[in-house]
Design a protein around this motif. Structure first.
Motif, short mmCIF file in Angstrom:
data_model
loop_
_atom_site.label_atom_id
_atom_site.label_comp_id
_atom_site.label_asym_id
_atom_site.label_seq_id
_atom_site.Cartn_x
_atom_site.Cartn_y
_atom_site.Cartn_z
N HIS A 6 -53.08 -54.98 1.28
CA HIS A 6 -52.81 -54.71 2.61
C HIS A 6 -51.34 -55.00 2.90
CE1 HIS A 6 -57.16 -55.78 3.93
NE2 HIS A 6 -57.09 -54.71 3.40
N ARG A 7 -50.63 -54.03 3.23
CA ARG A 7 -49.16 -54.21 3.62
C ARG A 7 -49.03 -54.87 5.07
NH1 ARG A 7 -50.89 -50.73 -0.44
NH2 ARG A 7 -49.28 -49.97 -1.98
N ILE A 8 -48.34 -55.63 5.28
CA ILE A 8 -48.11 -56.30 6.76
C ILE A 8 -46.84 -55.75 7.24
CG2 ILE A 8 -47.95 -58.64 8.18
CD1 ILE A 8 -50.32 -58.24 6.39
N HIS A 9 -46.85 -55.04 8.58
CA HIS A 9 -46.09 -54.38 9.25
C HIS A 9 -45.33 -55.43 10.37
CE1 HIS A 9 -43.44 -51.45 11.11
NE2 HIS A 9 -44.22 -51.54 12.01
N ASP A 10 -44.15 -55.36 10.46
CA ASP A 10 -43.50 -56.45 11.52
C ASP A 10 -43.60 -55.64 12.77
OD1 ASP A 10 -42.21 -58.30 12.99
OD2 ASP A 10 -40.34 -57.99 12.05
N ASP A 11 -44.57 -55.99 13.69
CA ASP A 11 -44.71 -55.41 15.06
C ASP A 11 -44.03 -56.25 16.00
OD1 ASP A 11 -46.30 -57.62 14.87
OD2 ASP A 11 -48.09 -56.39 15.57
N GLY A 12 -42.92 -57.13 15.57
CA GLY A 12 -42.44 -58.33 16.64
C GLY A 12 -42.96 -59.44 16.47
N THR A 13 -44.28 -59.65 15.64
CA THR A 13 -44.88 -60.97 15.74
C THR A 13 -44.98 -61.61 14.21
OG1 THR A 13 -47.01 -59.82 15.49
CG2 THR A 13 -46.46 -60.05 17.60
N LEU A 14 -44.45 -60.93 13.46
CA LEU A 14 -44.42 -61.25 11.87
C LEU A 14 -43.91 -62.62 11.63
CD1 LEU A 14 -45.08 -60.69 9.09
CD2 LEU A 14 -42.81 -59.55 8.80
N THR A 15 -42.68 -62.92 12.08
CA THR A 15 -41.98 -64.41 11.63
C THR A 15 -42.81 -65.23 12.61
OG1 THR A 15 -40.35 -63.89 13.63
CG2 THR A 15 -39.90 -63.33 11.11
N LYS A 16 -43.11 -64.99 13.94
CA LYS A 16 -43.95 -65.98 14.85
C LYS A 16 -45.17 -66.32 13.85
CE LYS A 16 -42.08 -64.22 19.28
NZ LYS A 16 -42.32 -63.85 20.41
N ARG A 17 -45.88 -65.33 13.46
CA ARG A 17 -47.09 -65.84 12.57
C ARG A 17 -46.90 -66.41 11.38
NH1 ARG A 17 -51.59 -62.42 13.04
NH2 ARG A 17 -52.32 -63.95 11.63
N ILE A 18 -46.08 -66.20 10.86
CA ILE A 18 -45.39 -66.77 9.35
C ILE A 18 -45.13 -68.12 9.76
CG2 ILE A 18 -44.04 -66.85 7.41
CD1 ILE A 18 -43.84 -64.05 7.70
N TRP A 19 -44.43 -68.22 10.85
CA TRP A 19 -44.00 -69.77 11.06
C TRP A 19 -45.17 -70.82 11.57
CZ3 TRP A 19 -39.23 -71.60 10.74
CH2 TRP A 19 -38.71 -72.88 11.18
N ALA A 20 -46.22 -70.21 12.37
CA ALA A 20 -47.59 -70.81 12.49
C ALA A 20 -48.13 -71.35 11.26
CB ALA A 20 -48.03 -70.13 13.58
N GLU A 21 -48.17 -70.11 10.47
CA GLU A 21 -48.99 -70.56 9.06
C GLU A 21 -48.19 -71.62 8.10
OE1 GLU A 21 -50.58 -67.02 7.33
OE2 GLU A 21 -51.17 -66.36 9.00
N LEU A 22 -47.08 -71.43 8.19
CA LEU A 22 -46.18 -72.43 7.28
C LEU A 22 -46.25 -73.92 7.88
CD1 LEU A 22 -42.81 -70.39 6.77
CD2 LEU A 22 -44.66 -70.87 5.05
N ALA A 23 -46.43 -74.02 9.28
CA ALA A 23 -46.53 -75.31 9.75
C ALA A 23 -47.94 -75.76 9.43
CB ALA A 23 -46.33 -75.25 11.34
N ALA A 24 -49.01 -75.01 9.39
CA ALA A 24 -50.27 -75.43 9.09
C ALA A 24 -50.40 -75.85 7.68
CB ALA A 24 -51.33 -74.27 9.64
N LEU A 25 -49.74 -75.01 6.82
CA LEU A 25 -49.89 -75.20 5.48
C LEU A 25 -48.87 -76.56 5.07
CD1 LEU A 25 -49.45 -71.66 3.98
CD2 LEU A 25 -51.49 -73.19 3.74
N ASN A 26 -47.74 -76.74 5.58
CA ASN A 26 -47.00 -77.98 5.42
C ASN A 26 -47.84 -79.27 5.92
OD1 ASN A 26 -43.99 -78.74 5.12
ND2 ASN A 26 -44.42 -80.06 6.88
N ALA A 27 -48.76 -79.07 6.70
CA ALA A 27 -49.39 -80.40 7.16
C ALA A 27 -50.48 -80.52 6.24
CB ALA A 27 -50.01 -80.34 8.76
N ALA A 28 -51.18 -79.45 5.79
CA ALA A 28 -52.31 -79.46 4.79
C ALA A 28 -51.91 -79.87 3.46
CB ALA A 28 -53.17 -78.21 4.70
#
Length: 329
Positions: A188-210
């Motif tokens: 699955h290739r992820i395309h930046d539709d304007g939300t890519l970095t926002k989504r990644i940042w949220a996931e990084l925050a969750a992983l950093n806490a976990a």
């Protein structure tokens, strides 16, 4: 036994009496007989028939009497050897094979995917806003693995990010038409539709806490750094999330603007940012693709020659600054 009415429901044993072997006590004489026949290596079924009992009863009695266990006789089915369990530290969803035989897709320079800078599999491109998760566990990749098994980062989980090849890559990439993404129809290739970095940042925050002890992100299974702002995003992520570690490869040249931004991040966070310049020809932090094994100038990727190895069980990419070599596949 009374006769059943003709219209009475019949069963398999209706009107029949099951015959059972007569029960016999295991007295001293029977035990001596069993011992003699057992030590003479008479077949178990023959012993059972002679002693008017079942083979199972013979085995149970022999075990209780402490008689030696028997080796498998001629003509009996041998037990299968237990398959060794895979290394849990490099647990992967798919166990690989060393052989790279089979047809490989190499694009002609005039192919639409080459001219328009797109993947060979356009239906696999997913807008960032539509996928459930951007960063996926390395468990899904044969060559990655889900958890680091050795070295200074031992025990931390691994995650991957896959972008669209060619669309995010420089045309100067030496593997533009021979990209191994040409042979990955299910990625699955992820395309930046304007939300890519926002989504990644949220996931990084969750992983950093976990995972406060650390987690590792592979950039990129496919694709590359596509802008200076995108490189800056990852630099800020390294500042913000102290548990984050990164490794990967880039076709950007260190002498170009995007490559220079990558190099600055590499110098600033050299303990947590292990990015290699593909075919860069530098003394350190490089990778290369060669045609034959004898052309290797650095350390050949162990996962290419050993199906049991993967990034999780190797750790070369984030512990050694020597060139990592790959034989074209």
């Amino acid at each position: 036994m009374p006769e059943l009415a003709p219209d009475w429901p019949q069963t398999a044993f209706a009107g029949k009496i099951r015959r059972r072997r007569p029960w016999r006590r295991w007295d001293r004489a029977r035990k001596e007989q069993l011992t003699r026949l057992w030590l003479e290596k008479v077949p178990t079924k023959q012993i059972a028939d002679e002693m008017e009992t079942s083979p199972g009863a013979i085995y149970i009695a022999a075990a209780k009497m402490g008689l030696p266990t028997r080796n498998l006789g001629k003509g009996t089915r041998k037990r299968r050897k237990k398959t060794p369990k895979p290394d849990s530290t490099g647990n992967r969803r798919f166990e690989g094979v060393v052989s790279n035989k089979g047809p490989k897709i190499v694009l002609e320079s005039h192919h639409p995917a080459s001219r328009k800078a797109t993947t060979f599999f356009p239906s696999t491109v997913k807008p960032a806003a539509t996928v459930e998760r951007i960063l996926k566990s390395g468990h899904n990749s044969r060559k990655i693995g889900d958890k680091v098994g050795k070295g200074k980062w031992r025990g931390i989980p691994i995650f991957t990010l896959t972008l669209e090849e060619r669309d995010t890559c420089p045309r100067s990439c030496l593997e533009w038409t021979t990209c191994y993404g040409n042979n990955m129809p299910f990625a699955h290739r992820i395309h930046d539709d304007g939300t890519l970095t926002k989504r990644i940042w949220a996931e990084l925050a969750a992983l950093n806490a976990a995972h406060p002890a650390g987690f590792l992100v592979r950039l990129h299974v496919l694709g590359d750094f596509y802008s200076i702002a995108y490189v800056e995003f990852w630099r800020l992520a390294l500042v913000e999330f102290r548990a984050l570690r990164i490794f990967g490869f880039t076709a950007r040249k260190a002498s170009e603007p995007i490559g220079m931004a990558i190099l600055r991040t590499l110098v600033e966070h050299q303990d947590r940012f292990w990015m290699r310049f593909s075919g860069g020809g530098y003394e350190t932090h490089c990778s290369e693709v060669v045609e034959r094994p004898e052309d290797v100038s650095g350390v050949r990727c162990p996962a290419e020659t050993d199906a049991a190895r993967c990034c999780a069980t190797c750790a070369l990419c984030w512990t050694s600054d020597r060139t990592i070599s790959f034989v074209r596949h």
